[in-house]
Design an enzyme around this catalytic site. Structure first.
Site, short mmCIF file in Angstrom:
data_model
loop_
_atom_site.label_atom_id
_atom_site.label_comp_id
_atom_site.label_asym_id
_atom_site.label_seq_id
_atom_site.Cartn_x
_atom_site.Cartn_y
_atom_site.Cartn_z
N THR A 78 0.78 -1.22 -0.17
CA THR A 78 -0.05 0.05 -0.03
C THR A 78 0.93 1.22 -0.09
O THR A 78 0.76 2.33 -0.90
CB THR A 78 -0.72 0.01 1.27
OG1 THR A 78 -1.82 -1.30 1.26
CG2 THR A 78 -1.79 1.17 1.26
N GLN B 154 -6.21 -2.09 -2.50
CA GLN B 154 -5.38 -0.79 -2.23
C GLN B 154 -4.55 -0.33 -3.32
O GLN B 154 -3.64 -1.18 -3.89
CB GLN B 154 -4.46 -1.41 -1.07
CG GLN B 154 -5.14 -1.68 0.25
CD GLN B 154 -5.15 -3.36 0.44
OE1 GLN B 154 -5.30 -3.94 -0.58
NE2 GLN B 154 -5.03 -3.88 1.46
N GLN C 211 -10.27 2.44 -3.58
CA GLN C 211 -9.89 2.16 -2.36
C GLN C 211 -8.30 2.73 -1.99
O GLN C 211 -7.49 2.60 -2.84
CB GLN C 211 -9.50 0.69 -2.13
CG GLN C 211 -9.32 0.32 -0.60
CD GLN C 211 -9.31 -1.23 -0.35
OE1 GLN C 211 -10.01 -1.86 -1.13
NE2 GLN C 211 -8.79 -1.90 0.74
N ASP C 212 -8.47 3.53 -0.57
CA ASP C 212 -7.11 4.05 -0.50
C ASP C 212 -6.51 5.26 -1.22
O ASP C 212 -5.26 5.26 -1.55
CB ASP C 212 -6.00 3.01 0.00
CG ASP C 212 -6.32 1.98 1.05
OD1 ASP C 212 -7.52 2.34 1.62
OD2 ASP C 212 -5.56 1.18 1.18
N ASP D 241 -12.35 3.19 2.50
CA ASP D 241 -11.10 3.82 3.40
C ASP D 241 -10.50 4.97 2.31
O ASP D 241 -9.10 5.16 2.44
CB ASP D 241 -10.08 2.75 3.64
CG ASP D 241 -10.69 1.75 4.56
OD1 ASP D 241 -12.16 1.98 5.18
OD2 ASP D 241 -10.39 0.46 4.52
N ARG E 289 -14.40 4.24 9.59
CA ARG E 289 -14.31 3.04 10.56
C ARG E 289 -12.98 3.09 11.17
O ARG E 289 -12.07 3.62 10.32
CB ARG E 289 -14.51 1.81 10.03
CG ARG E 289 -13.76 1.59 8.42
CD ARG E 289 -14.02 0.13 7.84
NE ARG E 289 -13.26 0.00 6.80
CZ ARG E 289 -13.10 -1.26 6.11
NH1 ARG E 289 -13.68 -2.21 6.89
NH2 ARG E 289 -12.33 -1.40 5.20
N TRP F 172 -9.43 2.06 12.00
CA TRP F 172 -8.51 1.38 11.45
C TRP F 172 -7.65 1.03 12.51
O TRP F 172 -7.07 -0.06 12.64
CB TRP F 172 -7.57 2.19 10.45
CG TRP F 172 -6.44 1.40 9.75
CD1 TRP F 172 -6.53 -0.02 9.56
CD2 TRP F 172 -5.54 2.06 9.05
NE1 TRP F 172 -5.15 0.04 9.02
CE2 TRP F 172 -4.69 1.05 8.55
CE3 TRP F 172 -4.91 3.37 8.89
CZ2 TRP F 172 -3.43 1.23 7.77
CZ3 TRP F 172 -3.90 3.63 8.10
CH2 TRP F 172 -3.10 2.45 7.74
#
Length: 534
Positions: free
Chosen positions: A298, A328, A350-351, A372, A440, A442
């Protein structure tokens, strides 16, 4: 075996609840989170000459011990035998090497910070060092490697355990020292002040002019144009050239003309005070597609990665086109202290936006993503931004934020202020088929607030989602203050101990640019307009 080893290593990075003596510096190991580790290392540490003349000698002794361990771990990582590692695990190893080098710099800065203002800054630097430890471990977790890929790593287990605990001790001790000097209250008292042009004071007059001026690009030191009409054809070439062309750490401006630049760019730790100006959001685009599914960590998947302090970007788009099925895939990662992004766009799934570590400010930006997609462990404020939730894969829900605070003494968090959250065009026709949450947890002490922000009807009535069972639900801090829109009602929100419907302006003010970022001390030098208070 691999899962057991990962579980074993993960346990070393868990940070327990910390009790700090309010209003007084910590002066003995018995007051630290990990007294047994403190006693062992302090008993074997010989302070440098003159250490007892410093205002907080115990703080400096513990930081000295922490620095010694940081250097030792860096040597251990450097000396690891890579012959048995596959290419993916070598990438994770390379991340760790970079992160330990950065950690040495962060701890060293803290050691040399003895004024009240500098000790206040040290809280950011030590928080970043803690985040680096977790990021190193995350690189291995990304690949779920087999046990034979860790042949060298177990030899570091005791060292990483002790170092994580020493960092936690250092953070707690520094926080108490800052409190004792009343730096926090003094800084906050001045945090509401706005300059006449609406900028906070940490942006220099020269940088303010650059950011406000429509002709700033004409004063660039280097011009990048993919069609050959500039000094260089790629951003990476221009960044590399800046090291030779600039004098000292003076602001260096790179103008990137309109076009699509298919490259992965890195602004390294020693490349400080770089400014990149595009020709407009969605006119100047830097794009890549690295992702975890295809072999990146990531951390290393970022299309554009910034480590050098004082970075500024204006009128640019940063993009990762890997798509939701690749999981990711970071568009931009920043660990630059005092970094500012003005009028930029971040596009991914994502990310998307990795607000990794240290102090960051985003003004009038667009952020697109699914899972996220604003995440990390920085002290980050997004102000007057548009947050677009995209269509995820059919079996996914959307989570706007995933903040990574793992120690309650970290000063980190994500604050989204005076912004808009809405469905992107691809999600809007089908938004009722997908759940969308504000965030949320992490990490255990995850901290995120939405203030005076318009939340469209796509937000689930519960607002927030758990990560895994009841993990972090009692220790996180999630807050909402005076939000508007169809998704802003707090009547059906989660009932977690860590969730707060903020009704006090004084509590909400803790997360403003002036107080949360100490923005009045550095944003004015960049020239980005901002609101210091609510």
């Amino acid at each position: 075996m691999a899962r057991l080893l990962l579980h074993f290593l993960s346990a070393y990075f868990v940070v327990l609840y910390v009790r700090v003596v309010d209003g007084a510096p910590i002066s003995s190991c018995s007051q630290t989170p990990y007294p047994e580790v403190c006693n062992y290392f302090i008993g074997n540490y010989k302070p440098t000459a003159g250490i007892d003349e410093i205002q907080f000698p115990f703080r400096d002794r513990v930081l000295g011990v922490t620095m010694n361990q940081a250097k030792r771990l860096h040597l251990l990582v450097s000396a690891m035998d890579l012959s048995s590692l596959d290419d993916r695990t070598k990438l994770a190893w390379a991340d760790c090497l970079e992160l330990y080098e950065n950690t040495i710099d962060l701890v060293n800065r803290s050691i040399n910070s003895i004024s009240p203002a500098a000790m206040f800054d040290s809280q950011t630097w030590l928080s970043a060092a803690i985040a680096n430890q977790q990021t190193c471990l995350d690189g291995f977790i990304d690949f779920n490697p087999s046990s034979d890929q860790f042949q060298s790593f177990p030899s570091m287990s005791i060292s990483t355990s002790n170092f994580s605990k020493l960092l936690s001790n250092s953070l707690a001790i520094n926080k108490a020292a800052v409190s004792a000097t009343s730096m926090l209250s003094n800084n906050q008292a001045g945090g509401r002040r706005l300059l006449s042009n609406g900028f906070p004071t940490w942006v220099s007059a020269a940088d303010r002019k650059l950011l406000q001026s429509s002709g700033a690009a004409s004063r660039a030191d280097i011009v990048v144009a993919h069609d050959g009409s500039g000094t260089y054809k790629t951003i990476s070439e221009a960044v590399a050239a800046s090291v030779k062309l600039r004098s000292g750490t003076k602001r260096f401006v790179i103008h990137v003309k309109a076009g699509v630049y298919r490259e992965n760019v890195e602004i390294k730790r020693k490349m400080k005070n770089i400014m990149i100006i595009g020709d407009g959001k969605d006119a100047t685009i830097v794009t890549g597609k690295k992702n975890v599914q295809d072999g990146s960590t990531t951390f290393s998947s970022a299309t554009f990665a910034v480590s050098g302090d004082g970075f500024i970007a204006r009128d640019m788009t940063f993009e990762n086109t890997a798509g939701p099925q690749k999981h990711q895939a970071v568009a931009l990662r920043s660990s630059s202290d005092g970094s500012v992004f003005y009028g930029c766009s971040f596009k991914g799934y994502q990310d998307t936006l990795y607000v990794d570590t240290q102090r960051q400010f985003y003004r009038s930006c667009d952020v697109y993503g699914t899972v996220d997609f604003i995440f990390g462990d920085a002290v980050a404020v997004l102000q007057n931004c548009n947050i677009y939730v995209r269509r995820p894969m059919s079996n996914q829900a959307n989570f706007i934020t995933a903040q990574g605070r793992s120690d309650q003494n970290e000063n980190t968090g994500i604050s989204i202020h005076n912004s808009r959250v809405m469905a992107a065009p691809d999600l809007r026709p089908v938004q009722s088929r997908f759940k969308t949450y504000l965030g949320r947890p992490w990490r255990k002490y995850s901290r995120t607030v939405f203030m005076k922000t318009s939340l469209d009807g796509l937000i689930h009535p519960e607002g927030w989602s758990p990560w895994d069972g009841d993990f972090g639900l009692k220790t996180l801090y999630y807050g909402e203050y005076m939000n508007t829109g169809r998704g802003a009602s707090t009547r059906g929100r989660v009932k977690w101990r860590g969730y707060h419907v903020i009704t006090s302006a004084a509590e909400a003010d803790q997360f403003t640019v002036g107080r949360f970022l100490a923005g009045d001390s550095w944003i004015p030098t960049t020239g980005v307009p901002y609101a210091s208070g609510l």
